[in-house]
Design a protein around this motif. Structure first.
Motif, mmCIF file in Angstrom:
data_model
loop_
_atom_site.group_PDB
_atom_site.id
_atom_site.type_symbol
_atom_site.label_atom_id
_atom_site.label_comp_id
_atom_site.label_asym_id
_atom_site.label_seq_id
_atom_site.Cartn_x
_atom_site.Cartn_y
_atom_site.Cartn_z
ATOM 1 N N ASP A 1 -50.722 -32.001 26.852
ATOM 2 C CA ASP A 1 -50.304 -30.787 26.822
ATOM 3 C C ASP A 1 -51.111 -29.707 27.481
ATOM 4 O OD1 ASP A 1 -47.764 -31.857 25.864
ATOM 5 O OD2 ASP A 1 -48.217 -31.257 23.572
ATOM 6 N N GLU A 2 -52.363 -29.902 27.023
ATOM 7 C CA GLU A 2 -53.554 -29.203 27.619
ATOM 8 C C GLU A 2 -53.693 -29.003 28.983
ATOM 9 O OE1 GLU A 2 -56.508 -26.193 27.379
ATOM 10 O OE2 GLU A 2 -54.591 -26.656 26.066
ATOM 11 N N LEU B 1 -51.347 -29.951 31.335
ATOM 12 C CA LEU B 1 -50.335 -29.412 31.836
ATOM 13 C C LEU B 1 -50.212 -27.927 31.788
ATOM 14 C CD1 LEU B 1 -47.683 -32.067 30.910
ATOM 15 C CD2 LEU B 1 -48.673 -31.860 33.145
ATOM 16 N N ARG B 2 -50.665 -27.349 30.709
ATOM 17 C CA ARG B 2 -50.954 -26.093 30.393
ATOM 18 C C ARG B 2 -51.785 -25.457 31.571
ATOM 19 N NH1 ARG B 2 -54.187 -22.218 28.879
ATOM 20 N NH2 ARG B 2 -55.770 -23.601 28.457
ATOM 21 N N ILE B 3 -53.001 -25.958 31.798
ATOM 22 C CA ILE B 3 -53.902 -25.534 32.912
ATOM 23 C C ILE B 3 -53.395 -25.722 34.204
ATOM 24 C CG2 ILE B 3 -56.151 -26.058 33.851
ATOM 25 C CD1 ILE B 3 -57.007 -26.801 31.105
ATOM 26 N N SER B 4 -52.555 -26.834 34.535
ATOM 27 C CA SER B 4 -52.221 -26.872 36.036
ATOM 28 C C SER B 4 -51.077 -26.081 36.168
ATOM 29 C CB SER B 4 -51.613 -28.283 35.893
ATOM 30 O OG SER B 4 -50.655 -28.615 35.350
ATOM 31 N N HIS B 5 -50.136 -25.586 35.092
ATOM 32 C CA HIS B 5 -49.139 -24.678 35.350
ATOM 33 C C HIS B 5 -49.634 -23.103 35.576
ATOM 34 C CE1 HIS B 5 -45.071 -23.302 35.678
ATOM 35 N NE2 HIS B 5 -45.078 -22.708 34.479
ATOM 36 N N GLY B 6 -50.907 -22.934 35.031
ATOM 37 C CA GLY B 6 -51.274 -21.693 35.025
ATOM 38 C C GLY B 6 -51.622 -21.202 36.359
ATOM 39 N N PRO C 1 -44.752 -29.475 34.173
ATOM 40 C CA PRO C 1 -44.340 -28.395 33.121
ATOM 41 C C PRO C 1 -43.090 -27.795 33.164
ATOM 42 C CG PRO C 1 -46.630 -28.128 33.968
ATOM 43 C CD PRO C 1 -46.074 -29.359 34.795
ATOM 44 N N LYS D 1 -40.250 -30.637 32.698
ATOM 45 C CA LYS D 1 -40.225 -31.038 31.257
ATOM 46 C C LYS D 1 -39.588 -29.941 30.554
ATOM 47 C CE LYS D 1 -43.713 -32.438 27.609
ATOM 48 N NZ LYS D 1 -45.106 -32.692 27.448
ATOM 49 N N HIS D 2 -39.846 -28.643 30.723
ATOM 50 C CA HIS D 2 -39.268 -27.743 30.069
ATOM 51 C C HIS D 2 -37.682 -27.778 30.421
ATOM 52 C CE1 HIS D 2 -37.966 -23.712 28.575
ATOM 53 N NE2 HIS D 2 -37.331 -23.455 29.761
#
Length: 276
Positions: A190-191, A193-198, A253, A256-257
């Motif tokens: 999760d972390e 993927l959060r960074i890569s999406h940012g 991300p 997945k959503h």
């Protein structure tokens, strides 16, 4: 006067389940976010050659075999790869050649994981689902206008890109040192993927309240590409299918959503089948 009756959470959940029964779900989907094994150099950040993973080395090939074995436990009925859906015929030809000659000398993850696993499971076909974004079909003057807005907004995003490039360089050291399976579990966390999406949300700040050029570009390019890929998955999904999707981690991300909220598909967790 009618007295309102109190409803319990259980009653509400039961009624919702009656409206949306499990029988509506056509397919399971398992996403595996990847780095591109052949380093095509199409992204803004370029990995130095000395930091690239040599996927064809004896050690890495053993790791690919281990990962393939674990992915096989998902028992996919369809394997989907990041290849243009408009070129499905070409992908069919490439897979046909692979089945004959075992072209494992190709570094691309489509060969290393997609074709390899599909052949092992005796699949007749590997499916393409990538798509060009709507942005490519916009009038040239619209594209020129957006490019101008981005040029004017460069000071807003440069510092962020410098920071992300620092992160990508550090990530290269992790990729180089970790076993493939362990790194991919980290990449799909999760972390991570959060960074890569940012990074895709840096440019949305460009523009004004009345002309939000960065937001519009995001919708017509990156988000649009991913929702088109999702749309292709919807068309591929048949009743009872178990679909393994091999795709660049940056896409995960959004996909997945969308999959988590799709009423006719069930998103599976990677760590159900691939574990440390």
């Amino acid at each position: 006067m009618t007295v309102a009756q109190k409803m319990t959470q259980k009653q509400i959940e039961q009624r919702v389940q009656e409206i949306f029964p499990d029988s509506l779900v056509k397919a399971d989907v398992l996403l595996l976010g990847l780095f591109h094994f052949n380093y095509p150099g199409l992204d803004g950040y370029k990995t130095e050659e000395s930091m690239q993973v040599e996927i064809l080395s004896k050690e890495r090939q053993q790791q690919v075999k281990e990962l393939t074995k674990l992915l096989a436990t998902y028992k996919p009925t369809k394997i989907v790869v990041e290849y243009p859906a408009a070129s499905q015929g070409k992908l069919d030809a490439l897979y046909a050649d692979f089945k004959l000659d075992d072209l494992k000398t190709k570094r691309d993850e489509t060969y290393q994981l997609g074709f390899r696993l599909a052949k092992q499971l005796q699949h007749e076909k590997v499916y393409a689902f990538d798509s060009k974004p709507f942005r490519y079909s916009l009038a040239s003057e619209d594209s020129a206008w957006i490019a101008k807005q981005f040029e004017q907004g460069e000071p807003l995003v440069k510092a962020w890109y410098d920071r992300y490039n620092q992160f990508y360089a550090y990530d290269d050291t992790i990729t180089k040192r970790m076993p493939l399976k362990d790194y991919l579990l980290l990449l799909n966390s999760d972390e991570a993927l959060r960074i890569s999406h940012g990074v895709y949300l840096v440019e949305t700040r460009i523009g004004t309240e009345t002309e939000p050029a960065g937001a519009d570009a995001f919708i017509t390019s990156w988000y649009n590409r991913n929702i088109r890929m999702f749309s292709n998955l919807q068309r591929l999904a048949g009743k009872g299918d178990r679909i393994l999707v091999l795709v660049g981690a940056g896409h995960v991300p959004i996909l997945k959503h969308l999959l988590k909220n799709a009423p006719d598909m069930k998103l599976r967790r990677l760590d159900e089948f691939v574990k440390y």
